[in-house]
Design a protein around this motif. Structure first.
Motif: not given
Length: 125
Positions: A51-72
């Motif tokens: 998750x970017x410092x601003x919270x505006x951008x995320x990136x996930x590995x393919x195997x977890x995309x749609x299942x995992x969510x990062x927040x701050x």
């Protein structure tokens, strides 16, 4: 003392959910990107998501995309990894990291400034 501490790991059945927390002390997470990584026994550490410092951008590995969510939550100085629809293949020790850029492929752990000690996640029936 400048540190990150993960919590929230444990044993969960396949299909279940867990939320991992990453609490910072001695510095503010608001200025940092957050990365979550995992390492299974005998395997290399791999990036789960960031998750970017601003919270505006995320990136996930393919195997977890749609299942995992990062927040701050900057007010709590804590980051989270919400994990849903867990699979046995998600079993690993999970680490959070704080650094200048959102990156899940790191050639060197020094690309992140701070690392936690990890929390174990086991997905099994």
């Amino acid at each position: 003392q400048l540190q990150l501490v993960e919590s929230g790991g444990g044993l969960v059945q396949p299909g279940g959910s867990l939320r991992l927390s990453c609490s910072a002390s001695g510095f503010s997470l608001e200025r940092y990107a957050i990365g979550w990584f995992r390492q299974a026994p005998g395997e290399e550490r791999e990036g789960v998501g960031c998750l970017s410092d601003s919270g505006g951008h995320t990136n996930y590995r393919d195997s977890v995309r749609g299942r995992f969510t990062i927040s701050k939550d900057n007010a709590k100085n804590t980051a989270y990894l919400q994990m849903n629809s867990l699979r046995p293949g998600d079993t690993a020790k999970y680490f959070c990291a704080a650094g200048p850029l959102c990156a899940i492929v790191v050639a060197d752990t020094r690309e992140y400034d701070y690392w936690g000690q990890g929390t174990q996640v086991t997905v099994s029936s």
